[in-house]
Design a protein around this motif. Structure first.
Motif, mmCIF file in Angstrom:
data_model
loop_
_atom_site.group_PDB
_atom_site.id
_atom_site.type_symbol
_atom_site.label_atom_id
_atom_site.label_comp_id
_atom_site.label_asym_id
_atom_site.label_seq_id
_atom_site.Cartn_x
_atom_site.Cartn_y
_atom_site.Cartn_z
ATOM 1 N N ILE A 11 8.529 -0.152 -8.807
ATOM 2 C CA ILE A 11 7.317 0.221 -9.527
ATOM 3 C C ILE A 11 7.221 -0.654 -10.768
ATOM 4 C CG2 ILE A 11 6.112 2.029 -10.804
ATOM 5 C CD1 ILE A 11 7.309 4.075 -8.919
ATOM 6 N N LEU A 12 6.135 -1.400 -10.870
ATOM 7 C CA LEU A 12 5.864 -2.239 -12.039
ATOM 8 C C LEU A 12 5.125 -1.384 -13.054
ATOM 9 C CD1 LEU A 12 4.460 -5.346 -10.108
ATOM 10 C CD2 LEU A 12 6.852 -4.886 -10.719
ATOM 11 N N GLU A 13 5.801 -0.984 -14.121
ATOM 12 C CA GLU A 13 5.207 -0.026 -15.036
ATOM 13 C C GLU A 13 4.100 -0.636 -15.892
ATOM 14 O OE1 GLU A 13 5.484 3.081 -15.013
ATOM 15 O OE2 GLU A 13 7.196 3.342 -13.677
ATOM 16 N N ASP A 14 4.066 -1.951 -16.047
ATOM 17 C CA ASP A 14 2.991 -2.543 -16.848
ATOM 18 C C ASP A 14 1.660 -2.540 -16.103
ATOM 19 O OD1 ASP A 14 3.820 -4.414 -14.995
ATOM 20 O OD2 ASP A 14 3.901 -6.096 -16.412
ATOM 21 N N SER A 15 1.689 -2.774 -14.801
ATOM 22 C CA SER A 15 0.456 -2.815 -14.006
ATOM 23 C C SER A 15 0.287 -1.595 -13.110
ATOM 24 C CB SER A 15 0.439 -4.076 -13.136
ATOM 25 O OG SER A 15 1.606 -4.148 -12.332
ATOM 26 N N HIS A 16 1.279 -0.693 -13.089
ATOM 27 C CA HIS A 16 1.243 0.531 -12.281
ATOM 28 C C HIS A 16 1.080 0.220 -10.794
ATOM 29 C CE1 HIS A 16 1.169 3.000 -15.884
ATOM 30 N NE2 HIS A 16 0.249 2.191 -16.362
ATOM 31 N N LEU A 17 1.827 -0.765 -10.328
ATOM 32 C CA LEU A 17 1.916 -1.063 -8.902
ATOM 33 C C LEU A 17 3.206 -0.485 -8.355
ATOM 34 C CD1 LEU A 17 -0.451 -3.085 -9.248
ATOM 35 C CD2 LEU A 17 0.839 -4.683 -7.836
ATOM 36 N N ALA A 18 3.141 0.083 -7.154
ATOM 37 C CA ALA A 18 4.332 0.547 -6.449
ATOM 38 C C ALA A 18 4.437 -0.219 -5.145
ATOM 39 C CB ALA A 18 4.252 2.048 -6.178
ATOM 40 N N LEU A 19 5.639 -0.647 -4.821
ATOM 41 C CA LEU A 19 5.858 -1.465 -3.636
ATOM 42 C C LEU A 19 7.031 -0.906 -2.851
ATOM 43 C CD1 LEU A 19 5.926 -5.296 -3.438
ATOM 44 C CD2 LEU A 19 7.923 -4.027 -2.691
ATOM 45 N N SER A 20 6.839 -0.698 -1.549
ATOM 46 C CA SER A 20 7.915 -0.236 -0.669
ATOM 47 C C SER A 20 8.052 -1.174 0.516
ATOM 48 C CB SER A 20 7.654 1.185 -0.178
ATOM 49 O OG SER A 20 7.847 2.130 -1.217
ATOM 50 N N VAL A 21 9.257 -1.198 1.112
ATOM 51 C CA VAL A 21 9.619 -2.166 2.143
ATOM 52 C C VAL A 21 9.896 -1.461 3.461
ATOM 53 C CG1 VAL A 21 11.325 -3.895 2.812
ATOM 54 C CG2 VAL A 21 10.612 -3.713 0.431
ATOM 55 N N PHE A 22 9.322 -1.997 4.550
ATOM 56 C CA PHE A 22 9.659 -1.572 5.904
ATOM 57 C C PHE A 22 9.808 -2.823 6.753
ATOM 58 C CE2 PHE A 22 7.649 2.125 4.087
ATOM 59 C CZ PHE A 22 8.483 3.154 4.505
ATOM 60 N N GLY A 23 11.060 -3.293 6.875
ATOM 61 C CA GLY A 23 11.302 -4.524 7.618
ATOM 62 C C GLY A 23 10.619 -5.696 6.942
ATOM 63 N N ASP A 24 9.812 -6.442 7.698
ATOM 64 C CA ASP A 24 9.087 -7.578 7.135
ATOM 65 C C ASP A 24 7.788 -7.164 6.451
ATOM 66 O OD1 ASP A 24 11.003 -9.354 8.007
ATOM 67 O OD2 ASP A 24 9.952 -9.842 9.868
ATOM 68 N N ARG A 25 7.445 -5.870 6.550
ATOM 69 C CA ARG A 25 6.170 -5.403 5.995
ATOM 70 C C ARG A 25 6.370 -4.803 4.611
ATOM 71 N NH1 ARG A 25 3.534 -0.541 6.372
ATOM 72 N NH2 ARG A 25 4.992 0.234 7.939
ATOM 73 N N LEU A 26 5.467 -5.128 3.698
ATOM 74 C CA LEU A 26 5.481 -4.604 2.340
ATOM 75 C C LEU A 26 4.218 -3.790 2.109
ATOM 76 C CD1 LEU A 26 6.398 -7.926 0.485
ATOM 77 C CD2 LEU A 26 7.981 -6.205 1.350
ATOM 78 N N ARG A 27 4.341 -2.610 1.528
ATOM 79 C CA ARG A 27 3.183 -1.783 1.168
ATOM 80 C C ARG A 27 3.082 -1.784 -0.357
ATOM 81 N NH1 ARG A 27 1.066 2.939 3.225
ATOM 82 N NH2 ARG A 27 0.678 1.640 5.058
ATOM 83 N N VAL A 28 1.950 -2.242 -0.884
ATOM 84 C CA VAL A 28 1.714 -2.288 -2.326
ATOM 85 C C VAL A 28 0.546 -1.362 -2.639
ATOM 86 C CG1 VAL A 28 1.358 -3.753 -4.341
ATOM 87 C CG2 VAL A 28 2.447 -4.706 -2.298
ATOM 88 N N THR A 29 0.744 -0.443 -3.587
ATOM 89 C CA THR A 29 -0.277 0.550 -3.919
ATOM 90 C C THR A 29 -0.535 0.576 -5.416
ATOM 91 O OG1 THR A 29 1.327 2.334 -4.178
ATOM 92 C CG2 THR A 29 0.426 2.006 -1.982
#
Length: 411
Positions: free
Chosen positions: A287-305
């Motif tokens: 979680i990037l607290e300056d921009s409030h992005l959260a990123l999670s990993v599933f294999g080669d796929r990345l989910r950014v919210t």
């Protein structure tokens, strides 16, 4: 008992699964497809340690300043009375005294949330999940230290987090840009593929004898001659039930209005983008607290919210997607960002005080609410499902649920 569950997101499906396992005859009604709302595009993070209400001290003034955009917390102005009521309630909740009280109440759910997921797993449910931890990262030490103090105020949270920085942070997340030098590390945070989880729940409910009716909208509650709620009227006909569980997200007030409950709830729109990035080097959730992005990993796929946008429509806005992609690419400059989805948007249900609404409706105990989890629907979904099961079974005294969750606060 015969039970209708309204809403096929994470909370509704886990509640239905627990109820069917407890011996009830359960039917889930979902007006679109299973998980079509916020459950599908969420951050894939299970971290009950982050059980803090959205209306934080100073948060409302920040939201008001967001009228012009340029931040992850946005308010779109308009004068719909229920929306104005929501904003006024949010303003009242955005102070330290209320925040501390609400955080203490969240502990009732949060301290058991991971154990509830373990119990869910013990039933044999198979879905994609990982235990890779969470790094919440900052560019400045004082920002990290102030954030860490928030955890340390809550006794059960404090031992679960620790400060990391420098080489240790770089070892935990080697793909992270050097500007992020300070972090808060939570080892027990987990990653759950929500689509995998909801499909497993759907299949398990049906296998156990329950039913899941997709593309079936619940239009209103049915009443018996005595005035008691006796079922639901749907787009495919009427369905009688001894209990109705409403887990319909931000649309739940459409059903409770007829019961005299002025449930105040808005959908906070969140966005997500998925990347296909082989060899990305990202380990867990960041979680990037300056921009409030959260990123999670599933294999080669990345989910950014990112984003919590109130008052907007359902469209996927180019400006929001650009915000997500630009901040992600700055934070992970070595990751291949050429292959990504166009973007997704969905509404998270939130009450003005940022607290879930869990319990029976005053004057209509045959109707139970399980909604309003804001950004914590996945994290608190398993424990909420157990609470709903126990309320229906009569093994949980509703008076033991913190009043901050009570539907009665809207009566």
């Amino acid at each position: 008992m015969r039970i209708a569950v309204v809403g096929g997101g994470v909370v509704g499906l886990i509640s239905a699964y627990q109820l069917v396992r407890s011996g009830h005859e359960v039917t889930v009604f979902e007006k679109h497809r299973i998980g079509a709302g916020a459950s599908t595009g969420n951050a894939c993070l299970v971290n009950p340690g982050s059980s803090f209400p959205v209306p934080a001290p100073g948060g409302f003034s920040q939201a008001v300043r967001s009228f012009g955009g340029g931040t992850a917390l946005l308010i779109r102005p308009h004068l719909r009375p229920s929306y104005v009521r929501f904003l006024l309630g949010m303003a009242r909740a955005s102070n330290q005294r209320v925040f501390d009280r609400q955080t203490d109440a969240y502990s009732w759910l949060g301290r058991e949330a991971l154990a509830a997921f373990d119990r869910l797993d013990d039933t044999g449910l198979e879905y994609e999940r990982h235990n890779r931890g969470l790094a919440e990262v900052f560019t400045e030490r004082d920002q990290r230290d102030r954030y860490l103090q928030q955890y340390q105020r809550v006794s059960w949270m404090a031992p679960k987090v620790r400060a990391v920085e420098g080489n240790e942070l770089a070892t935990l997340e080697p793909a992270l840009a050097d500007v992020y030098r300070f972090g808060v590390w939570t080892q027990e945070a987990r990653q759950v593929n929500p689509t995998s989880l909801m499909q497993a729940l759907r299949d398990a409910i049906v296998t156990a004898g329950g039913a899941v009716r997709e593309e079936t909208a619940v239009r209103r509650l049915l009443r018996s001659s005595s005035g008691q709620v006796s079922g639901v009227s749907t787009s495919s006909g009427e369905f009688t039930a001894d209990r109705v569980v409403i887990a319909a997200g931000y649309t739940s007030p459409e059903l409770t209005r007829a019961l005299g409950l002025r449930l105040c709830m808005e959908g906070g729109k969140g966005y997500s983008v998925d990347y296909m990035a082989p060899g990305h080097g990202i380990v867990g959730t960041v979680i990037l607290e300056d921009s409030h992005l959260a990123l999670s990993v599933f294999g080669d796929r990345l989910r950014v919210t990112s984003f919590m946008e109130f008052g907007g429509d359902s469209a996927v806005k180019d400006r929001a997607i650009s915000y997500i992609t630009s901040h992600f690419e700055q934070a992970f400059p070595g990751v291949d960002s050429s292959q990504r989805t166009a973007g997704w948007a969905g509404f998270r249900p939130m009450a003005p005080d940022g607290m879930p609404v869990i319990g029976s409706v005053p004057g209509a105990p045959e109707v139970i609410l399980a909604t309003g989890h804001a950004m914590l629907g996945l994290s608190l979904g398993a424990i909420t499902g157990e609470v709903i099961r126990d309320l229906v079974d009569g093994t949980l005294d509703e008076a033991s649920i913190p009043k901050e969750f009570s539907p009665g606060r809207f009566a």
